[in-house]
Design an enzyme around this catalytic site. Structure first.
Site, PDB file in Angstrom:
ATOM      1  CB  ALA A 170     -91.084 -71.454  65.828  1.00  0.00           C
ATOM      2  CB  CYS A 171     -95.229 -70.724  63.085  1.00  0.00           C
ATOM      3  SG  CYS A 171     -95.436 -69.029  64.079  1.00  0.00           S
ATOM      4  CB  SER A 172     -92.619 -75.283  61.327  1.00  0.00           C
ATOM      5  OG  SER A 172     -92.613 -73.994  60.309  1.00  0.00           O
ATOM      6  CB  SER A 347     -97.476 -74.862  65.917  1.00  0.00           C
ATOM      7  OG  SER A 347     -98.176 -75.486  67.048  1.00  0.00           O
ATOM      8  CG  PHE A 372     -94.912 -70.381  56.582  1.00  0.00           C
ATOM      9  CD1 PHE A 372     -95.178 -69.026  56.654  1.00  0.00           C
ATOM     10  CD2 PHE A 372     -95.956 -71.011  55.654  1.00  0.00           C
ATOM     11  CE1 PHE A 372     -96.340 -68.413  56.384  1.00  0.00           C
ATOM     12  CE2 PHE A 372     -97.093 -70.533  55.247  1.00  0.00           C
ATOM     13  CZ  PHE A 372     -97.203 -68.980  55.636  1.00  0.00           C
TER      14      PHE A 372
END
Ligand code: COA
Length: 386
Positions: A170-172, A347, A372
């Site tokens: 995901a965003c990480s 990301s 995060f």
């Protein structure tokens, strides 16, 4: 690379080769949508919905929808605009999603294409030939398809001899990708690794959802991680750490088993959904504490960091994490914000911030790339200018 502590998710003490961020690259889509344009489309959709279902709304069978507002979006998120791969579908109240035609198998897929564009930018800044790269990690929050991997398409398009694979955190995803690359360098598996983050987040965004229709934007970033003893200028990676803690507060239930679940077609949870307030409350302390602890383990004073390149999700989250880490009200130079222009690009956000704002660093100055997001997941990468 400094040997980090034997902490799960950190580098172990047995490092053969130190790693360097040698170059970064950015691809920005040609089209963009401002908050005013997005709100106009959303409110037109609301009007159509409420008129179409007027009788059922009056009978209490269907809920009337409330309009969105530019003021709310700016105050709650800090976002003013976002780049998108396709504007016409997003701002059409009868469509409300990007229109991206399928491509034949012998053409580069759209995600690989924007990944290649970002990679070419990074390779040009690096000044070396792609033949010096041994691995491609395509790290993003949504995949073009299950297989073949986008990373292998990108590898093929750039003429890289080696291996590639996709990973999704995901965003990480970007910091998890950088750590994976640094670990390959450390163990001698590769001389240089290309980490690519193509994010077409408009594809997973529910533009009919008032709570989140404004959150995301499209972009692609690339990072080249290289063996320190072969690198020229760049950024020494001082330490990398990853952390995940399960949470249901950010989800996307789209997947290959969807068609096997009768009645689930078109359900809203097959797109991005979140409990924004809970995310805010739970992720800020988790990430702030992780940064401070990781800094201490590396012997770095977090209040002395020259700059934070944080994940770009929400201005209020970034402000609060910045204050907690630096122990003061950060200046705009200390806590870089790009989400006003790009929105949340998953990301890619922290990499855009790093890419855009690092030229003024002197050799020896230290900063932090941190991401995060869903999982929950978080990654910290401390870097020092060579
Ligand atoms: N336009 C106008 N008003 C809106 C609106 C919109 N588009 N969306 C919600 N509102 C209203 C709500 O109905 C609510 O009204 P009420 O007070 O009368 O009930 C009010 O605005 C506040 O809504 P709320 O959802 O509590 O807003 P918020 O200040 O918590 O901001 C987020 C919402 C999602 C922007 C915020 O919680 C957030 O960013 N959280 C972090 C999530 C994140 O970044 N996740 C990504 C992965 S890390």
């Amino acid at each position: 690379m400094r040997a980090g502590p034997d902490e799960p998710g950190s580098e172990r003490r047995h490092i053969l080769h130190a790693a360097v961020i040698a170059a970064t690259g950015l691809y920005t889509p040609a089209e963009r949508v401002t908050n005013a344009e997005l709100v106009e489309a959303f409110n037109a959709f609301v009007e159509i919905h409420n008129t179409r279902h007027a009788a059922k709304i009056a009978a209490g069978e269907v809920e009337a929808l409330a309009p969105s507002s530019v003021e709310f979006i700016e105050k709650a998120s800090g976002i003013k605009s976002r780049y998108v791969m396709n504007r016409s579908g997003v701002v059409d109240p009868e469509i409300m999603h990007p229109l991206i035609p399928e491509r034949p198998n012998d053409e580069l897929s759209i995600m690989a294409e924007i990944g290649v564009a970002a990679a070419k930018d990074a390779i040009a800044r690096w000044g070396k030939d792609a033949s010096h790269i041994d691995a491609v990690v395509c790290a993003a929050s949504n995949m073009q398809r299950a297989y073949p991997a986008m990373a292998i398409e990108i590898q093929e398009a750039l003429g890289i001899d080696g291996f590639g694979f996709d990973m999704n955190v995901a965003c990480s995803s970007a910091t998890f990708g950088i750590k994976t690359a640094a670990d390959y360098i450390a163990t001698g598996s590769a001389r240089a690794v290309l980490v690519v983050n193509p994010e077409i987040t408009s594809g997973h965004l529910n533009f009919r959802d008032r709570d989140s229709h404004f959150i995301f934007g499209d972009v692609a970033t690339a990072v080249i991680v290289e063996r320190a003893d072969q690198a020229g200028s760049g950024w020494d990676i001082l330490g990398t750490r990853l952390k995940t803690v399960f949470s249901n507060n950010i989800r996307n239930n789209f997947g290959f088993l969807n068609r096997t679940a009768p009645g689930s077609e078109g359900a809203a949870d097959k797109l991005f959904v979140q409990e924004g307030r809970k995310v805010f409350r739970e992720v800020v302390p988790m990430v702030s504490e992780m940064i401070v602890t990781h800094a201490a383990d590396l012997g770095i004073d977090p209040t002395a960091l020259k700059r934070l390149w944080l994940h770009q999700a929400n201005i209020n989250m970034n402000d609060l994490i910045g204050r907690r880490v630096l122990g003061r009200e950060p200046t705009a130079e200390e806590n870089v914000i790009i989400l006003d222009e790009f929105a949340n690009t998953s990301s890619a956000g922290s990499i855009i911030a790093f890419h855009r704002a690092h030229e003024d660093f002197e050799a020896g100055e230290t900063g932090l790339i941190c991401s995060f997001g869903a999982g929950y997941s978080a990654g910290t990468v401390f870097v020092r200018r060579r």
